[in-house]
Design an enzyme around this catalytic site. Structure first.
Site: not given
Length: 465
Positions: A170, A407
């Protein structure tokens, strides 16, 4: 257990000479994540009804090439965190050197794809073989640690699907930075590696300038003074290995749009009635409140004191906040970490849901007004929470990050999972796969508690109906 076969292990880097060696200082937004060293583990499932050889010969080359081109712009994920032995005097920073790379693993699994993308309770162990482990750090002669920040595994589930899992630290970047990278990588892949012909609407290039980060409260110095207290020298930076003997399961719950509208009306009526005036409630606040109440009511031990404080943690992105000049394409961490506290008795009481809504909504409004309220104490607050016998419920992810918009050219994800929620009692809130669903909720609990949680959620929704 699924049969797993490792097909390839390699390193992927940006094109040679495309990125100069660079150092990025940690800002005060990044520093708190030095003491939260569980790697983020995000898993994407895609439909892929083809044999493994088809993937290896047609998709894998362009997937790796497009990743290389993407790292040219998102190079911090291929860099190392440099952690000096005395971080108070020589501050930690990110270091990228020409040729730095990240591990890339290709595997094949016999796991049941339909089971993996199911919303029903499924053994967490079924996901573990899809999750890569961050490499161990290296140590220089003077004790300085070099800590890798990202690793990727692509697993082919023959004739049914693909799983792409990314584990990252993170401190390298928050959820918005990560999903910015994922969508950019996917766009380059759809363009078959041609950066000059990216599809319309592709993500912009990231902004790496740390000079735009203002620190009006001098928080970086405050946090640097906290670093020795979290024992960075002895912190376990080895990859998290899941307990495969655990009886934990993960499940996905959904709230449909008409349900959310009904809950909003129900809460608004009660808030007006009790004089709080909290009538415009976001789906995020409602979902967090509902999950918090049901989670507390599902606890397997029933001898807790009603006056015991229960805590909920959520993350608030400060990009584009009027108090700062941080653009949406800024790459790094830019999150405040509000903590909501409410006594157990109020949460489990007859009016617990509305109590939770008011408490969380109050913190949301406070952060919109002053994002850095209480920020001086966040590192000590997180350290104390890690020692508490009563773990806080942490909200991971956000519907605004658009996980289902990723995508690569073979369709949007069939499902996206936040795997690391099994470690810290988190729940995840990705966006929705279906137009009629307002929000998805990912939960990981022991099997008996999952049943109790589901029962409490059903009861709460039935009462609202």
């Amino acid at each position: 257990m699924a049969i797993v076969k490792i097909l390839e292990q390699c390193q992927v880097s940006a094109p040679q000479g495309s990125v100069p060696s660079s150092t990025l200082p940690l800002t005060f937004w990044d520093m708190p994540w030095l003491q939260v060293w569980c790697p983020v583990q995000r898993l994407f499932f895609f439909d892929f009804p083809h044999p493994t050889n088809h993937f290896l010969h047609t998709l894998l080359p362009i997937l790796k090439h497009s990743l290389s081109l993407s790292l040219q712009h998102f190079f911090p994920f291929a860099s190392n965190l440099v952690l000096p032995p005395d971080p108070l005097h020589l501050h930690p920073y990110l270091l990228y050197r020409d040729g730095d790379s990240l591990p890339f693993t290709v595997a094949e699994s016999s796991a049941d794809f339909s089971g993996l993308v199911s919303d029903s309770p499924t053994d967490l162990a079924d996901l573990h073989h899809l999750v890569p482990m961050l490499p161990s750090p290296s140590t220089l002669e003077d004790g300085t640690r070099l800590i890798p920040l990202m690793t990727i595994q692509v697993t082919v589930l023959t004739n049914s699907g693909l799983a792409i899992c990314i584990a990252f630290a993170h401190v390298a970047g928050d959820g918005r930075a990560f999903h910015h990278f994922m969508k950019f990588w996917a766009a380059v892949c759809r363009a078959r590696g041609n950066l000059g012909s990216l599809p319309a609407g592709s993500p912009p290039l990231p902004c790496h300038s740390r000079d735009i980060i203002e620190d009006p409260k001098g928080l970086k110095l405050v946090y640097l003074k906290e670093l020795p207290k979290i024992e960075l020298k002895s912190m376990e930076f080895a990859p998290f290995v899941s307990d495969v003997s655990s009886d934990k399961v993960r499940a996905t719950f959904v709230l449909k749009r008409d349900q959310v509208d009904q809950i909003k009306r129900w809460v608004s009526i009660r808030c007006i009635g009790d004089g709080t005036g909290t009538t415009h409630i976001s789906t995020f606040v409602l979902t967090c409140s509902l999950m918090w109440v049901c989670m507390i009511k599902s606890e397997e031990s029933h001898d807790q004191r009603l006056d015991e404080p229960c805590k909920l943690i959520f993350l608030a992105d400060c990009r584009n906040h009027p108090d700062f000049t941080i653009p949406s394409a800024y790459f790094g961490s830019c999150l405040t970490i509000p903590i909501v506290v409410l006594e157990r008795g109020r949460l489990v009481g007859e009016n617990g849901f509305v109590e939770a809504v008011n408490a969380i909504e109050s913190r949301v409004r406070e952060r919109k007004s002053d994002p850095l309220t209480g920020a001086e104490k966040i590192m000590s607050d997180l350290r104390n929470l890690s020692k508490s016998e009563q773990p806080a419920l942490t909200i991971a992810g956000s519907p605004r990050l658009g996980a289902y918009e990723t995508d690569f050219g073979w369709g949007k994800p069939r499902k996206s999972e936040v795997v690391h929620i099994e470690f810290f009692g988190c729940i995840s809130l990705p966006d929705s796969r279906q137009s009629e669903v307002a929000i998805e909720i990912g939960v990981a609990l022991r099997r008996t508690r999952m049943s109790s949680f589901a029962d409490n959620l059903e009861k709460q929704l039935r009462n609202i109906n």
